[in-house]
Design a protein around this motif. Structure first.
Motif, PDB file in Angstrom:
ATOM      1  N   UNK A   1       0.822  -1.216   0.000  1.00  0.00           N
ATOM      2  CA  UNK A   1       0.000   0.000   0.000  1.00  0.00           C
ATOM      3  C   UNK A   1       0.854   1.264   0.000  1.00  0.00           C
ATOM      4  N   UNK A   2       2.040   1.177   0.613  1.00  0.00           N
ATOM      5  CA  UNK A   2       2.923   2.334   0.697  1.00  0.00           C
ATOM      6  C   UNK A   2       4.081   2.281  -0.299  1.00  0.00           C
ATOM      7  N   UNK A   3       4.036   1.300  -1.194  1.00  0.00           N
ATOM      8  CA  UNK A   3       5.023   1.160  -2.261  1.00  0.00           C
ATOM      9  C   UNK A   3       6.455   1.122  -1.718  1.00  0.00           C
ATOM     10  N   UNK A   4       6.628   0.346  -0.664  1.00  0.00           N
ATOM     11  CA  UNK A   4       7.933   0.213  -0.030  1.00  0.00           C
ATOM     12  C   UNK A   4       8.889  -0.539  -0.948  1.00  0.00           C
ATOM     13  N   UNK A   5      10.085   0.014  -1.115  1.00  0.00           N
ATOM     14  CA  UNK A   5      11.095  -0.622  -1.968  1.00  0.00           C
ATOM     15  C   UNK A   5      12.299  -1.131  -1.173  1.00  0.00           C
ATOM     16  N   UNK A   6      12.442  -0.693   0.086  1.00  0.00           N
ATOM     17  CA  UNK A   6      13.533  -1.143   0.946  1.00  0.00           C
ATOM     18  C   UNK A   6      13.042  -1.178   2.387  1.00  0.00           C
ATOM     19  N   UNK A   7      13.457  -2.193   3.125  1.00  0.00           N
ATOM     20  CA  UNK A   7      13.189  -2.273   4.553  1.00  0.00           C
ATOM     21  C   UNK A   7      14.503  -2.082   5.298  1.00  0.00           C
ATOM     22  N   UNK A   8      14.488  -1.204   6.314  1.00  0.00           N
ATOM     23  CA  UNK A   8      15.639  -1.046   7.198  1.00  0.00           C
ATOM     24  C   UNK A   8      15.213  -1.464   8.599  1.00  0.00           C
ATOM     25  N   UNK A   9      15.927  -2.401   9.191  1.00  0.00           N
ATOM     26  CA  UNK A   9      15.584  -2.873  10.536  1.00  0.00           C
ATOM     27  C   UNK A   9      16.820  -3.446  11.202  1.00  0.00           C
ATOM     28  N   UNK A  10      16.668  -3.794  12.472  1.00  0.00           N
ATOM     29  CA  UNK A  10      17.737  -4.441  13.221  1.00  0.00           C
ATOM     30  C   UNK A  10      17.436  -5.933  13.333  1.00  0.00           C
ATOM     31  N   UNK A  11      18.475  -6.740  13.376  1.00  0.00           N
ATOM     32  CA  UNK A  11      18.292  -8.182  13.561  1.00  0.00           C
ATOM     33  C   UNK A  11      18.073  -8.436  15.045  1.00  0.00           C
ATOM     34  N   UNK A  12      16.827  -8.222  15.468  1.00  0.00           N
ATOM     35  CA  UNK A  12      16.500  -8.316  16.892  1.00  0.00           C
ATOM     36  C   UNK A  12      16.083  -9.718  17.312  1.00  0.00           C
ATOM     37  N   UNK A  13      15.942 -10.644  16.372  1.00  0.00           N
ATOM     38  CA  UNK A  13      15.594 -12.009  16.719  1.00  0.00           C
ATOM     39  C   UNK A  13      14.190 -12.136  17.285  1.00  0.00           C
ATOM     40  N   UNK A  14      13.855 -13.316  17.761  1.00  0.00           N
ATOM     41  CA  UNK A  14      12.538 -13.549  18.340  1.00  0.00           C
ATOM     42  C   UNK A  14      11.455 -13.683  17.282  1.00  0.00           C
ATOM     43  N   UNK A  15      10.234 -13.876  17.765  1.00  0.00           N
ATOM     44  CA  UNK A  15       9.104 -14.079  16.856  1.00  0.00           C
ATOM     45  C   UNK A  15       8.225 -12.848  16.710  1.00  0.00           C
ATOM     46  N   UNK A  16       8.284 -11.934  17.689  1.00  0.00           N
ATOM     47  CA  UNK A  16       7.343 -10.825  17.717  1.00  0.00           C
ATOM     48  C   UNK A  16       7.435  -9.901  16.525  1.00  0.00           C
ATOM     49  N   UNK A  17       8.662  -9.663  16.020  1.00  0.00           N
ATOM     50  CA  UNK A  17       8.848  -8.701  14.930  1.00  0.00           C
ATOM     51  C   UNK A  17       9.285  -9.364  13.630  1.00  0.00           C
ATOM     52  N   UNK A  18       9.188 -10.674  13.568  1.00  0.00           N
ATOM     53  CA  UNK A  18       9.705 -11.395  12.406  1.00  0.00           C
ATOM     54  C   UNK A  18       8.793 -11.289  11.193  1.00  0.00           C
ATOM     55  N   UNK A  19       7.539 -10.907  11.406  1.00  0.00           N
ATOM     56  CA  UNK A  19       6.587 -10.885  10.283  1.00  0.00           C
ATOM     57  C   UNK A  19       7.050  -9.969   9.162  1.00  0.00           C
ATOM     58  N   UNK A  20       7.656  -8.841   9.506  1.00  0.00           N
ATOM     59  CA  UNK A  20       8.099  -7.910   8.463  1.00  0.00           C
ATOM     60  C   UNK A  20       9.221  -8.511   7.615  1.00  0.00           C
ATOM     61  N   UNK A  21      10.048  -9.365   8.236  1.00  0.00           N
ATOM     62  CA  UNK A  21      11.120 -10.036   7.499  1.00  0.00           C
ATOM     63  C   UNK A  21      10.530 -11.006   6.477  1.00  0.00           C
ATOM     64  N   UNK A  22       9.516 -11.748   6.913  1.00  0.00           N
ATOM     65  CA  UNK A  22       8.865 -12.700   5.995  1.00  0.00           C
ATOM     66  C   UNK A  22       8.162 -11.937   4.878  1.00  0.00           C
ATOM     67  N   UNK A  23       7.498 -10.826   5.220  1.00  0.00           N
ATOM     68  CA  UNK A  23       6.812 -10.017   4.205  1.00  0.00           C
ATOM     69  C   UNK A  23       7.793  -9.519   3.155  1.00  0.00           C
TER      70      UNK A  23
END
Length: 224
Positions: free
Chosen positions: A187-209
């Motif tokens: 929806x926001x036409x994202x072309x790059x994701x910037x994040x930290x490798x924080x591990x765990x399951x809570x924030x992993x959805x964006x990595x899979x997306x």
């Protein structure tokens, strides 16, 4: 002395641990940094705000008769973890460190691994639409990128405002469903994701997306 546990929290794992220990009948206090005005409910007692350094944390531990500290903070919250080690030694309180394992790169992931926020900011190509998933207190290294459109998501906006030149703010909690994250990226036409490798399951959805949409990820390595 009866056992009194201080959990240094703010993570999904810390909340789950507090719930487990309270269910066992343990006396538990969870410490939260206080950056989120409406944090999710946590079992047991809750303390909000910092301690003021290792020495003051040690004094607090003694005054509150704490017998064990469990460090279940975010893996990038390095200062509180350092303070916990020193405070435990000063107060002679047992310290249990719970460390997440970092995310492992999948063969379909398009990762550019960097060591810090400054390198991440300088790695972004001009003209990109970047989903910046790093937390409100870490935006400063990206402020000079006037040639990039940022999408940043926060639970609460920072009190000091946002100094990014070109950005859209989304006030929401991250979803644990990668499909919802993918819809947000599209929806926001994202072309790059910037994040930290924080591990765990809570924030992993964006990595899979990002993986499913073939979006490159500039990812900051978890501290040793």
């Amino acid at each position: 002395m009866s056992e009194r546990i201080l959990i240094l929290g703010g993570t999904k794992e810390a909340a789950e641990l507090a719930e487990e220990l309270v269910a066992e009948g343990r006396s538990v206090i969870t410490s939260l940094a206080g950056r989120t005005t409406e944090p999710l409910p946590v079992a047991g007692a809750v303390r909000k705000g910092g301690f003021g350094g290792a020495d003051k944390l040690a004094t607090w531990l003694i005054a509150n008769k704490i017998t064990k500290i469990i460090d279940a903070t975010h893996p990038f919250a390095r200062q509180i973890s350092k303070n916990a080690v020193r405070a435990a030694a000063l107060s002679d309180v047992a310290l249990d460190i719970r460390r997440r394992q970092p995310w492992i790169r999948h063969e379909k992931d398009i990762w550019i691994e960097v060591g810090d926020l400054e390198t991440a900011a300088n790695t972004i190509a001009a003209g990109e639409t970047v989903f910046l998933a790093i937390g409100s207190q870490y935006l400063q290294p990206f402020e000079h990128r006037t040639d990039v459109h940022f999408i940043t998501r926060m639970i609460n906006p920072p009190d000091s405002g946002i100094a990014l030149a070109d950005y859209k703010l989304i006030l929401a909690r991250p979803s644990s469903d990668w499909r919802a994250e993918a819809e947000l990226f599209q929806a926001n036409r994202v072309t790059t994701l910037v994040c930290r490798n924080s591990g765990g399951t809570g924030a992993h959805a964006k990595i899979i997306a990002a993986r499913e949409l073939a979006i490159p990820v500039i990812i900051i390595k978890m501290p040793a």
